[in-house]
Write an enzyme that holds these catalytic residues in place. Structure first.
Site, PDB file in Angstrom:
ATOM      1  CD  GLU A  78      37.264 -38.001 125.547  1.00 62.39           C
ATOM      2  OE1 GLU A  78      37.736 -38.929 124.719  1.00 62.39           O
ATOM      3  OE2 GLU A  78      36.828 -36.648 125.073  1.00 62.39           O
ATOM      4  CG  HIS A 130      28.747 -31.394 121.704  1.00 60.63           C
ATOM      5  ND1 HIS A 130      28.574 -32.242 120.588  1.00 60.63           N
ATOM      6  CD2 HIS A 130      30.088 -31.154 121.811  1.00 60.63           C
ATOM      7  CE1 HIS A 130      29.900 -32.631 120.239  1.00 60.63           C
ATOM      8  NE2 HIS A 130      30.754 -32.137 120.907  1.00 60.63           N
TER       9      HIS A 130
END
Lengths: 325, 326
Positions: free
Chosen positions: A60, A129
């Site tokens: 990322e 999440h």
């Protein structure tokens, strides 16, 4: 007008902008062959090829940084993060580089890029999440943050974000991808700093963004049906810049207000609205402003627990009655 | 090496640039102690061969990213010394309009894409700039300069891996000055030599003498020429030494003065000067002329910086967003 899902509307926006501008490209994990973890980039690899739909390693920091570097060199990257939770791994790049490069270097370069990512809970994806962290980005000067709820807004705002000369964070929502709505066939423009009154009312203003706009609309219907209360629902649509004029105009009409956000309310979006109202609409208020946010726990797995942690129509309804009491 | 007339003049220019950086940095140190320069101030003194040796190999389409020890890099790429000194002093005439300061020099005209303050954070940016070059099928390369301390952060490994996976022309240039603030590679790196880390990313890598201008320039030139053909990333580790502290606020308790003196015997400017004298390119008279001219240039830069105005506080918000500037 055509009926489209939120997902299709985003996909259309990407496709149209990639046809319009050869400098627009997509980079992210599994955006190509896999066609996107949530299939927003479906069909784009076969249409535009691997140069413009770039699958990236699980990096990322490098994905975000490469997007910024490419934007500095004149391209128009659309960086996809699989979920907002993964942006935390790239926070240094977003906050220390994307948001600051233009200012820190005296305006010599801009960073015209888009960060697209879904937030939200309700899918039993649990603590790591299911978060709502968009206001972290809205805190930072140099960034812009939009959070569309309807397919039409999703398409319009993503297109505007891609054309914007500065870094724009586009918050999507997992639970919205399959929702449907009317999307105009022709080109339309939505200013990045504009809220939208999704339902007119005169008794109370409910301010929300992203999926919570739909929750607020359902609560407003119940308030009308069961109590005869006319609630106005204002979709913030953009967190930074915040459309203070639309917010203030609504409260000057209804004289009562509440906020709804899916994330934790502490230090959140609602607090920002309340502060604005204290500062500029104090004399217009007939009652204290109340906030509704997610319960302040890491998101649990168990379905009943998860349901209890996310703001519901019932809670918005109850708190609206408290404000109107 | 053949010393043609052209490269005689070029070598004298390179030598002059190293002297300019040295004098500029010494003057910056004075201005810092006099509070004309605030914040952090990291000097290139001792590392001039890594700066000039590497950057003198680049062409007009190449792009450079570097870290916060960036004054010399700006000068070597052609930034006006007055505009660099003005930036250090926070003036409106600075290269970054007084918004960046010592750590954040940027000069679009001279392809300096910034000095960055988060260790390793600029490596992914260099990968992105190289991606843009590849995307547009241009022939430039990107040089990304960082210290050995940066090789321990995740961004380094992600950037190296991505550059290789995407086949991007990034030259990762590690100026190993042996101290990450006060920590040595032996203490904080699993391998003592940084070039070894590039092997994990299947990248050609080499360690060179960072005090020797010729060693740096020849290795960098070879790497850049090769990258122009292969369009693949490469890695160079220039083994060097900073003669001053990490920044101006560094008491130097982590190393001995004997060690510093020992390294100063291999001062990169003296090494190059002696070599040029041996080759008949430089003599005492020319050396003195260069010293004098450089002193005057640094003094002009200093006066320009001190006499320049600070940015107007009415312009505080300028440059946050693009359209607001238009």
């Amino acid at each position: 007008m055509a009926t489209k899902t939120y997902r299709e509307a985003l996909n259309d926006a990407l496709r149209e902008e990639m046809h319009r501008d050869q400098d627009v490209f997509i980079i992210g994990q599994d955006v190509g062959k896999f066609e996107g973890a949530y299939r927003v980039t479906q069909g784009l690899l076969s249409e535009f090829g691997p140069k413009r739909v770039k699958d990236a390693p699980i990096s990322e920091t490098a994905i975000m940084g490469a997007g910024i570097g490419a934007a500095m060199a004149g391209l128009r990257p659309v960086v996809e993060f699989m979920t907002i939770n993964f942006t935390l791994v790239a926070m240094d790049q977003i906050v220390n580089n994307a948001a600051k490069i233009r200012y820190m270097f005296g305006g010599q370069v801009s960073v015209p890029l888009v960060i697209r990512t879904p937030g939200g809970g309700g899918q039993q994806l649990t603590a790591q999440h299911s978060q709502n962290l968009e206001h972290w980005f809205a805190h930072v000067p140099g960034l812009k943050v939009v959070a569309p709820v309807s397919p039409a807004d999703a398409k319009g705002l993503l297109k505007m974000a891609i054309r914007d000369p500065d870094p724009v964070f586009v918050l999507e929502n997992l639970a919205l991808y399959n929702t449907k709505g009317e999307v105009p066939d022709e080109e339309y423009e939505i200013s990045l700093g504009s809220a939208d009154v999704k339902r007119e009312g005169k008794d109370i203003s409910i301010f929300a963004h992203s999926r919570m706009v739909n929750v607020a609309l359902r609560a407003a219907e119940r308030l009308e049906d069961e109590e005869g209360i006319s609630a106005e629902v204002v979709d913030l649509r953009s967190l930074r810049p915040l459309d203070t004029e639309t917010i203030l105009n609504s409260v000057r009409k209804t004289n009562r207000a509440m906020t709804v956000e899916e994330g934790w309310a502490t230090f959140g979006v609602g607090g920002e609205i309340v502060s604005l109202l204290m500062d500029q609409a104090f004399d217009d208020l007939d009652a204290p402003v109340k906030r509704v946010g997610g319960e302040e726990v890491p998101m649990p797995y168990s379905k009943p627990l998860e349901r209890a942690a996310i703001p519901s129509v019932d809670r918005v309804y109850d708190v609206a009655l408290q404000v109107l009491a | 090496m053949a010393t043609t007339i052209e490269n005689k003049q070029q070598l004298l220019d390179n030598y002059r640039m190293m002297v300019l950086i040295r004098h500029f940095e010494e003057r910056a140190a004075q201005l810092y102690t006099q509070a004309h320069i605030g914040g952090y101030c990291h000097l290139n003194i001792g590392e001039e061969a890594t700066v000039v040796g590497a950057l003198s190999t680049l062409g007009p389409k190449d792009i450079v990213f570097t870290a916060y020890r960036d004054h010399g890099h700006a000068l070597a790429l052609g930034s006006d010394p007055g505009a660099v000194m003005a930036e250090l002093c926070g003036k409106a005439t600075g290269v970054s309009k007084g918004r960046g300061g010592s750590m954040h020099l940027f000069d679009l005209e001279h392809r300096l894409y910034g000095g960055y303050g988060i260790v390793g954070g600029h490596l992914p940016l260099a990968v992105g700039a190289a991606l843009a070059i590849q995307y547009r099928e241009e022939d430039g390369v990107v040089m990304c300069i960082f210290g050995e301390g940066a090789t321990n952060i995740g961004a380094f490994h992600e950037a190296m891996n991505m550059a290789k996976v995407y086949h991007l022309p990034v030259l990762f240039f590690c100026a190993n000055n042996q101290y990450a603030m006060g920590s040595m590679p032996e203490e904080d790196s699993a391998v003592p030599e940084m070039w070894m880390k590039a092997c994990a990313y299947d990248m050609a890598a080499e360690r060179i003498d960072g005090m020797d201008f010729f060693s740096v320039r020849e290795a960098t030139r070879r790497a850049v020429e090769r990258m122009r053909e292969t369009r693949e990333p490469m890695f160079l580790e220039a083994f060097t030494y900073r003669f001053r502290g990490h920044s101006m606020a560094d008491a130097g308790r982590y190393r001995s003065q004997d060690e510093v003196r020992e390294w100063q015997r291999r001062d990169p400017i003296q090494l190059l000067g002696r070599r040029l004298e041996e080759d008949g390119i430089l003599d005492t008279r020319t050396r003195e002329d260069i010293e004098k001219a450089v002193d005057e240039e640094v003094e002009r830069a200093t006066q320009f910086a001190l006499e320049s105005s600070s940015p107007d506080t009415d312009d505080l918000y300028q440059y946050v967003y693009t359209e607001e500037d238009q």
